[in-house]
Design a protein around this motif. Structure first.
Motif, short mmCIF file in Angstrom:
data_model
loop_
_atom_site.label_atom_id
_atom_site.label_comp_id
_atom_site.label_asym_id
_atom_site.label_seq_id
_atom_site.Cartn_x
_atom_site.Cartn_y
_atom_site.Cartn_z
N HIS A 35 0.75 -1.40 -0.17
CA HIS A 35 0.16 -0.01 -0.01
C HIS A 35 0.76 1.32 -0.13
O HIS A 35 0.22 2.52 0.18
CB HIS A 35 -0.91 0.11 0.96
CG HIS A 35 -1.83 -1.21 1.25
ND1 HIS A 35 -3.08 -1.13 0.53
CD2 HIS A 35 -1.78 -2.15 1.84
CE1 HIS A 35 -3.54 -2.62 0.83
NE2 HIS A 35 -2.69 -3.19 1.38
N HIS A 48 -0.99 -1.12 7.52
CA HIS A 48 -1.74 -1.86 7.00
C HIS A 48 -1.13 -3.49 7.36
O HIS A 48 -0.21 -3.94 7.08
CB HIS A 48 -1.89 -1.86 5.38
CG HIS A 48 -2.19 -0.90 4.88
ND1 HIS A 48 -1.44 0.39 4.92
CD2 HIS A 48 -3.45 -0.55 4.12
CE1 HIS A 48 -2.15 1.51 4.22
NE2 HIS A 48 -3.12 0.80 3.91
N HIS A 83 -4.05 1.65 9.66
CA HIS A 83 -4.89 2.31 8.92
C HIS A 83 -5.82 1.32 8.11
O HIS A 83 -7.08 1.62 8.26
CB HIS A 83 -4.08 2.87 7.63
CG HIS A 83 -4.95 3.30 6.61
ND1 HIS A 83 -6.08 4.38 6.66
CD2 HIS A 83 -5.50 2.96 5.38
CE1 HIS A 83 -6.66 4.76 5.36
NE2 HIS A 83 -6.57 3.78 4.63
N ALA A 84 -5.43 0.03 8.25
CA ALA A 84 -6.39 -0.82 7.66
C ALA A 84 -5.84 -2.30 8.25
O ALA A 84 -4.65 -2.56 8.50
CB ALA A 84 -6.29 -1.08 6.11
#
Length: 94
Positions: A35, A48, A83-84
């Motif tokens: 990412h 991530h 973030h994810a």
């Protein structure tokens, strides 16, 4: 490519999930390199993740309930450092 090396955020994820859910299996995979340059990439190299966790705490729980348990265990990391996150949560024997 995934990175299973342990940086400070991955180490904290491991510690918190171990303490809260006593997993029989736990893999914390850093997907941040996939990412790089995308939205949410903070440049830290740890934004991530994929978590594959097996715990008796998930027995009889829905997928949503399992994800909520993981998110609750991670607390402020989910808003401040991560973030994810993809979560694969299973009970033993599944």
């Amino acid at each position: 490519m995934t990175d299973t090396s342990t940086g400070p955020v991955a180490s904290e994820i491991t510690a918190r999930l171990t303490q809260a859910l006593a997993p029989s299996k736990l893999d914390v995979i850093n997907d941040s390199a996939k990412h790089r340059g995308h939205s949410g990439d903070d440049g830290s190299g740890e934004s991530h993740f994929t978590v594959a966790i097996e715990s008796a705490a998930f027995a009889g729980k829905s997928r949503l309930e399992r994800q909520r348990l993981v998110n609750r265990a991670l607390g402020d990391l989910m808003t401040e450092k991560i973030h994810a996150m993809a979560i694969r949560a299973t009970a033993p024997g599944e």
